[in-house]
Design an enzyme around this catalytic site. Structure first.
Site, short mmCIF file in Angstrom:
data_model
loop_
_atom_site.label_atom_id
_atom_site.label_comp_id
_atom_site.label_asym_id
_atom_site.label_seq_id
_atom_site.Cartn_x
_atom_site.Cartn_y
_atom_site.Cartn_z
N GLY A 155 9.92 50.37 84.81
CA GLY A 155 11.31 50.26 84.35
C GLY A 155 12.08 51.55 84.54
O GLY A 155 13.25 51.54 84.95
N CYS A 156 11.43 52.67 84.25
CA CYS A 156 12.09 53.97 84.37
C CYS A 156 12.34 54.31 85.84
O CYS A 156 13.38 54.88 86.18
CB CYS A 156 11.24 55.05 83.72
SG CYS A 156 11.00 54.74 81.95
#
Length: 155
Positions: free
Chosen positions: A45-46
């Site tokens: 996600g990051c």
């Protein structure tokens, strides 16, 4: 340091950053600033969120807006992450969580039944005078950067 709130000036801060430097909010006066907090370097996600900011970087620049990514990871991890993903913006290391506390992004999380404290994905838009204009908390990555860019263009 006081906590941030919309319509109020954000207290200055200075943190170690990629590129072997320190960055302070006051260094960026005259530009809008997006500060996005993310949990951990090189996680799916990051990584996607960072790529989305990277892919819209030129548009943010045209909107007189700098981007800063912040997590608790150390500078070595940040340098590797930034280099591998080709991020044109800097990542700040907040190992002591001072900036995380100022922006109130540390939350209790539960993963695999274990509770721990971690960064809640959050983004803040500060205008060229250092005033917080907008915040996004509990961010979902898909479509988020476009929304932030729209808000930056509106300043």
């Amino acid at each position: 340091m006081s906590k941030v709130s919309i319509g109020k000036k954000v207290d200055d801060f200075r943190l170690p950053a990629t590129g072997n430097q320190e960055i302070a909010l006051s260094d960026l006066r005259g530009k809008n600033v997006v500060i996005y907090f993310y949990p951990k370097d090189s996680t799916p996600g990051c990584t996607q969120e960072g790529k989305d900011f990277r892919d819209h970087y030129d548009a943010f620049q045209k909107a007189n807006t700098e981007i800063l990514g912040v997590s608790r990871d150390g500078l070595k991890a940040h340098e590797n992450f930034r280099s591998k993903q080709g991020f044109p913006f800097h990542l700040l290391s907040d190992g002591e969580e001072a900036l995380c506390r100022q922006f109130d992004v540390i939350r209790e999380k539960t993963m695999f039944g274990k509770k721990s404290l971690g960064i809640e994905r959050s983004t803040f838009l500060i205008d060229s005078e250092g005033v917080l204009r907008q915040e996004w908390r509990k961010v979902k990555v898909k479509g988020h950067v476009e929304e932030v860019l729209q808000a930056a263009r509106a300043l």
